[in-house]
Design an enzyme around this catalytic site. Sequence first.
Site, PDB file in Angstrom:
ATOM      1  N   SER A   1       1.184   1.312   7.638  1.00 32.64           N
ATOM      2  CA  SER A   1       0.688   2.605   8.055  1.00 32.64           C
ATOM      3  C   SER A   1      -0.817   2.656   8.305  1.00 32.64           C
ATOM      4  O   SER A   1      -1.293   3.579   8.949  1.00 32.64           O
ATOM      5  CB  SER A   1       1.038   3.668   6.999  1.00 32.64           C
ATOM      6  OG  SER A   1       0.394   3.373   5.769  1.00 32.64           O
TER       7      SER A   1
ATOM      8  N   SER B   1       1.351  -1.779   3.933  1.00 28.38           N
ATOM      9  CA  SER B   1       0.555  -1.032   4.919  1.00 28.38           C
ATOM     10  C   SER B   1      -0.850  -1.541   5.172  1.00 28.38           C
ATOM     11  O   SER B   1      -1.502  -1.068   6.099  1.00 28.38           O
ATOM     12  CB  SER B   1       0.465   0.433   4.514  1.00 28.38           C
ATOM     13  OG  SER B   1       1.620   1.095   4.945  1.00 28.38           O
TER      14      SER B   1
ATOM     15  N   LYS C   1      -9.431   4.891   5.794  1.00 32.93           N
ATOM     16  CA  LYS C   1      -8.126   5.480   6.121  1.00 32.93           C
ATOM     17  C   LYS C   1      -8.108   6.946   5.702  1.00 32.93           C
ATOM     18  O   LYS C   1      -8.597   7.299   4.622  1.00 32.93           O
ATOM     19  CB  LYS C   1      -7.031   4.697   5.398  1.00 32.93           C
ATOM     20  CG  LYS C   1      -5.604   5.125   5.748  1.00 32.93           C
ATOM     21  CD  LYS C   1      -4.583   4.245   5.013  1.00 32.93           C
ATOM     22  CE  LYS C   1      -3.147   4.564   5.404  1.00 32.93           C
ATOM     23  NZ  LYS C   1      -2.165   3.712   4.679  1.00 32.93           N
TER      24      LYS C   1
HETATM   25  N1  GLN Z   1       6.202   0.653   5.913  1.00 31.04           N
HETATM   26  C1  GLN Z   1       6.379   0.939   4.513  1.00 31.04           C
HETATM   27  C2  GLN Z   1       6.810   2.380   4.347  1.00 31.04           C
HETATM   28  O1  GLN Z   1       7.009   2.990   5.328  1.00 31.04           O
HETATM   29  C3  GLN Z   1       5.118   0.692   3.772  1.00 31.04           C
HETATM   30  C4  GLN Z   1       4.135   1.747   3.981  1.00 31.04           C
HETATM   31  C5  GLN Z   1       2.942   1.592   3.115  1.00 31.04           C
HETATM   32  O2  GLN Z   1       2.665   0.517   2.587  1.00 31.04           O
HETATM   33  N2  GLN Z   1       2.269   2.711   2.915  1.00 31.04           N
HETATM   34  O3  GLN Z   1       6.984   2.873   3.280  1.00 31.04           O
END
Ligand code: GLN
Length: 458
Positions: A128, A152, A53
């Site tokens: 994400s 995410s 990532k």
């Molecule tokens: N969707 C969640 C957020 O927007 C989690 C994102 C993540 O785990 N980085 O914060």
Amino acid sequence: MSRLDAARRAVATIRERESGPGGLNAFISVADPHNLAVENEHGPLAGVPVAVKDILATKDLPTTCGSRVLEGYRSPFEATAVRKLRAAGAVVVGKTNMDEFAMGSSTENSAYGPTLNPRDRTRVPGGSSGGSAAAVAAGYVPMALGSDTGGSVRQPAAFCGVVGIKPTYGRVSRYGLVAYASSLDQVGTFGADVRDAARLLQVVSGHDPRDATSVDRPVPDFEAAVRTGVAGMTVGVPEEYEPAGLDAAIRSHFEAAIETLESSGAKIRRVSLPHTRFSIPTYYVIATAEASANLSRYDGVRYGQRRMGDGGATLHNLYEATRTQGFGAEVKRRIMLGTYALSAGYYDAYYGTAQRARALITDDFRRVFAAGVDALFTPTSPTPAFKLWERTADPLEMYLSDVFTVTANLAGIPGMSLPIGTVDGLPVGGQILAPWWQEERMLAVAGELERRLAGGVR
Ligand code: GLN
């Protein structure tokens, strides 16, 4: 055949398929095929192609976090997780697409365009870490690294039909993981199956003196845990994770998986985690508050892009132009939310309340685990992968796709997702949560479900 051949082939396939009409936009940068090297021919992942990532610092490839503000940025050092990957012989084939600074649930918040779900290209891969999940689901790589602040890794794993693990907070070093919300962030792993995700976790786990929140504890044999079975284990099913509005097909796969565990010798216990209803507001106050502080470093002076507005060469104009042009809408929204929650008159009302709610949510877990529950089983997300751009107009609806995943980050416990079925061809994920440092129990449940559902995952 050299150890490098598989990695070379993976890079060639990614370059060819991603540049054609069938591309998924899963990568922000792809390695130069002439620059690949296996650092350890005898390592546990010798020659294995792994995608990373684009939030983990790498020296050979840019690190953008899906943001314009870091476009072209090259880190002078490598994240510990990446360094460990290479030391195990793995080859980093590219940096994967993501929601900007890991803020999102669909990868649509990337400044480099959305990633498509390889199972249905009209849908999101989740987020994400959508690029990493898609890269594994598309068969480009058997494993990938992601990060999980509120789901995410687990939610995109569920949407793409692969396995995703978020370990206990402190299990994997955050050194070189660009900070979103430091008390929630954790490096996580994706695998085509439970064993691959466990093998990658094995390699990146362990204490790192460079990360004060990494914990000095022995790393168990995760791969062995996958084969131990569930006989005699007590698996808790929390009622709050099966709300009345849950998608009917998801509910039926979920109930079928519970029966499977029971027939494998697990005791099923219905339990209650009563403070779960506070989890989304608690998460979004804490995550945005921490993000507003962490993202103050992107000022046009220290990292990446530098912009100067029309108003003259003042420091204020430098900050304003860099941040106005560098950040996308969701990142700005969260910086504003977090700054407000931390402001003098509101600090206790918002941030203080959220911290107290976080303690209650954590205590719910402590209580059920102390009462003899070895692991918890829940759906990973309330719906399968949704259509591209379907939820972008309504941030609140987007935030709700994390309703089952954020609690693990608030409490710091490990969690993972694995495929338990499909709805109209779209994968459905089941989530397993375990007590602090008990990843082995979670992997035992996942391994058993994977073996029993194999071929039976409809
Ligand atoms: N969707 C969640 C957020 O927007 C989690 C994102 C993540 O785990 N980085 O914060």
